[in-house]
Design a protein around this motif. Structure first.
Motif, PDB file in Angstrom:
ATOM      1  N   HIS A 144     -10.430   1.519   4.973  1.00 55.25           N
ATOM      2  CA  HIS A 144      -9.244   2.313   4.667  1.00 55.25           C
ATOM      3  C   HIS A 144      -8.109   2.122   5.669  1.00 55.25           C
ATOM      4  N   ALA A 145      -8.400   2.238   6.958  1.00 51.43           N
ATOM      5  CA  ALA A 145      -7.344   2.145   7.965  1.00 51.43           C
ATOM      6  C   ALA A 145      -6.642   0.792   7.899  1.00 51.43           C
ATOM      7  N   TYR A 146      -7.422  -0.278   7.723  1.00 54.35           N
ATOM      8  CA  TYR A 146      -6.833  -1.620   7.649  1.00 54.35           C
ATOM      9  C   TYR A 146      -5.907  -1.742   6.447  1.00 54.35           C
ATOM     10  N   LEU A 147      -6.366  -1.300   5.291  1.00 53.42           N
ATOM     11  CA  LEU A 147      -5.556  -1.429   4.084  1.00 53.42           C
ATOM     12  C   LEU A 147      -4.318  -0.537   4.150  1.00 53.42           C
ATOM     13  N   ALA A 148      -4.472   0.673   4.659  1.00 54.03           N
ATOM     14  CA  ALA A 148      -3.328   1.582   4.765  1.00 54.03           C
ATOM     15  C   ALA A 148      -2.251   1.016   5.679  1.00 54.03           C
ATOM     16  N   GLU A 149      -2.680   0.279   6.702  1.00 56.83           N
ATOM     17  CA  GLU A 149      -1.730  -0.310   7.644  1.00 56.83           C
ATOM     18  C   GLU A 149      -0.988  -1.502   7.041  1.00 56.83           C
ATOM     19  N   HIS A 150      -1.641  -2.264   6.167  1.00 54.80           N
ATOM     20  CA  HIS A 150      -1.086  -3.528   5.696  1.00 54.80           C
ATOM     21  C   HIS A 150      -0.502  -3.489   4.289  1.00 54.80           C
ATOM     22  N   LEU A 151      -0.598  -2.363   3.601  1.00 52.52           N
ATOM     23  CA  LEU A 151      -0.063  -2.274   2.241  1.00 52.52           C
ATOM     24  C   LEU A 151       1.073  -1.257   2.182  1.00 52.52           C
ATOM     25  N   PRO A 152       2.075  -1.484   1.317  1.00 51.13           N
ATOM     26  CA  PRO A 152       3.284  -0.655   1.318  1.00 51.13           C
ATOM     27  C   PRO A 152       3.213   0.594   0.443  1.00 51.13           C
TER      28      PRO A 152
END
Length: 250
Positions: A195-203
């Motif tokens: 979750h943290a990775y995707l939340a950081e890299h997606l708009p």
């Protein structure tokens, strides 16, 4: 007075796996007046890869949740996006019963117009379509996208981060750019490590369903609310023995 939430994972868990599942709720997210207890359910490991497995998970969750009120719990939170056993436990219990699929899908509708589900493998598609149809939210679904990686209930994503995170990111971008999604939902509580990775890299907002279901429990506690017994009427006669091993009662 401390409120207790019984967090039911729909498969039996080793202590190591139970702790891995519990890490989806970091200490910074928890409140001192609420205690969460993760428990495994059932007697056989299920991957929810078929309607047959989905029925097994349903029975496992119901059996694990039936005595929640007697055990002193103030809410049941089902820890699977299949929402296994949700309606049955709402009928059986008076304390709040919450599930991550329903909670995350409806929150997504408040944050955007259309959402996509990012998941591990296509075998899980039927469980999302089943619940979305029941909740009347099919028109809000932009897509369901899978990375075709077999899930591991014990290890979760540990050791697969480099491969899995990149694939999920690629599918998330495609869901936004090609499918028109403006909110993304992780398709399993076993995927919480991404979750943290995707939340950081997606708009767009990326929803972690296990956390959302827990926070909904908090909200219901604070507002003094629970599910409607008009919508989920109690049975005329309790038949809890039907859910016990060898018909022995619970």
């Amino acid at each position: 007075m401390t409120k207790r939430i019984k967090m039911i994972v729909p498969v039996p868990l080793s202590e190591e796996a139970r702790q891995a599942m519990a890490r989806q709720l970091p200490p910074t997210l928890l409140r001192s007046d609420i205690a969460v207890e993760f428990v495994g359910a059932g007697r056989v490991l299920s991957l929810a890869d078929s309607y047959y497995d989905m029925a097994i998970m349903e029975l496992a969750v119901i059996e694990a949740g039936i005595r929640a009120e007697e055990e002193g719990f103030n809410a049941v939170c089902i820890n699977t996006v299949s929402d296994s056993g949700l309606a049955a436990l709402r009928s059986r219990l008076n304390i709040p019963v919450v599930a991550p699929g329903q909670a995350a899908f409806h929150l997504a509708c408040t944050l955007g117009q259309r959402f996509s589900v990012l998941t591990m493998w296509p075998q899980w598609f039927p469980l999302y379509r089943k619940t979305l149809r029941e909740y009347g939210l099919e028109a809000r679904l932009a897509s369901i996208r899978a990375i075709d990686v077999r899930p591991d209930t014990e290890a979760l994503l540990q050791g697969k981060e480099e491969m899995v995170f990149g694939r999920l990111l690629e599918q998330g971008r495609q869901a936004i750019e090609e499918d028109g999604a403006d909110v993304l939902i992780l398709g399993s509580t076993t995927m919480h490590q991404s979750h943290a990775y995707l939340a950081e890299h997606l708009p767009v907002p990326v929803l972690n369903p296990g956390q959302i279901a827990y926070k909904l429990c908090e909200t219901l506690f604070d507002l003094g609310l629970s599910h409607s017994k008009h919508a989920y009427p109690a049975p005329e006669t309790l038949k809890d023995r039907a859910f016990a091993q060898d018909g022995e009662g619970v």
